[in-house]
Design a protein around this motif. Sequence first.
Motif, PDB file in Angstrom:
ATOM      1  N   LEU A  35       0.828  -1.203   0.000  1.00  0.00           N
ATOM      2  CA  LEU A  35       0.000   0.000   0.000  1.00  0.00           C
ATOM      3  C   LEU A  35       0.865   1.257   0.000  1.00  0.00           C
ATOM      4  O   LEU A  35       0.638   2.177  -0.786  1.00  0.00           O
ATOM      5  N   LEU A  66      -5.584   7.369  -4.081  1.00  0.00           N
ATOM      6  CA  LEU A  66      -5.979   6.055  -4.582  1.00  0.00           C
ATOM      7  C   LEU A  66      -7.459   5.863  -4.314  1.00  0.00           C
ATOM      8  O   LEU A  66      -7.933   6.115  -3.209  1.00  0.00           O
ATOM      9  N   SER A 126     -10.895   3.456  -4.080  1.00  0.00           N
ATOM     10  CA  SER A 126     -11.159   2.113  -3.569  1.00  0.00           C
ATOM     11  C   SER A 126     -11.205   1.076  -4.691  1.00  0.00           C
ATOM     12  O   SER A 126     -10.768  -0.056  -4.496  1.00  0.00           O
ATOM     13  N   GLU A 130      -9.363   0.984  -7.396  1.00  0.00           N
ATOM     14  CA  GLU A 130      -7.972   0.640  -7.708  1.00  0.00           C
ATOM     15  C   GLU A 130      -7.373  -0.223  -6.600  1.00  0.00           C
ATOM     16  O   GLU A 130      -6.670  -1.192  -6.865  1.00  0.00           O
ATOM     17  N   LEU A 131      -7.661   0.130  -5.366  1.00  0.00           N
ATOM     18  CA  LEU A 131      -7.133  -0.645  -4.244  1.00  0.00           C
ATOM     19  C   LEU A 131      -7.710  -2.057  -4.226  1.00  0.00           C
ATOM     20  O   LEU A 131      -6.992  -3.016  -3.916  1.00  0.00           O
ATOM     21  N   GLN A 138      -5.938  -4.135  -6.607  1.00  0.00           N
ATOM     22  CA  GLN A 138      -4.618  -4.501  -6.085  1.00  0.00           C
ATOM     23  C   GLN A 138      -4.700  -5.528  -4.954  1.00  0.00           C
ATOM     24  O   GLN A 138      -3.684  -5.924  -4.393  1.00  0.00           O
ATOM     25  N   PHE A 155      -6.752  -5.255  -1.992  1.00  0.00           N
ATOM     26  CA  PHE A 155      -7.065  -4.732  -0.667  1.00  0.00           C
ATOM     27  C   PHE A 155      -8.571  -4.814  -0.428  1.00  0.00           C
ATOM     28  O   PHE A 155      -9.346  -4.277  -1.205  1.00  0.00           O
ATOM     29  N   LEU A 205      -8.703  -1.876   4.401  1.00  0.00           N
ATOM     30  CA  LEU A 205      -8.571  -0.422   4.242  1.00  0.00           C
ATOM     31  C   LEU A 205      -9.104   0.310   5.464  1.00  0.00           C
ATOM     32  O   LEU A 205      -8.517   1.291   5.915  1.00  0.00           O
TER      33      LEU A 205
END
Length: 112
Positions: free
Chosen positions: A17, A27, A29, A31-32, A35, A37, A42
Amino acid sequence: MYYCSMTTTTSKKLKQLLTLFDTRKILFSQELQRQGFSSDLLQWYRKAGWIESFARGAYKKTNIDISLEDLISAFQNQLDINIHFGGKYCLSKYYGINHFSSYSEQKANLFD
């Protein structure tokens, strides 16, 4: 009382992160989640003080200032939303042309 310790996997995710935030100030959510997450993870990082949510689904590192340009860049690169600055704001900010514009703060005009 519930005690939560950071596991090795969570530690690796935190490192991942923070590496993502090295190249971007904002960033989203979506996109996270791409990845890897989860929203729970989060939320845990937010409560621990590593990241801040400044709008619904938008995160930044704690104590980092962001600009309108950072936000537009995030929209363009992460959400593939084709918007850009225009009008007097663009002329003044990026080209130094203040002809017919006031010296007060310009409103940013966005176009798609």
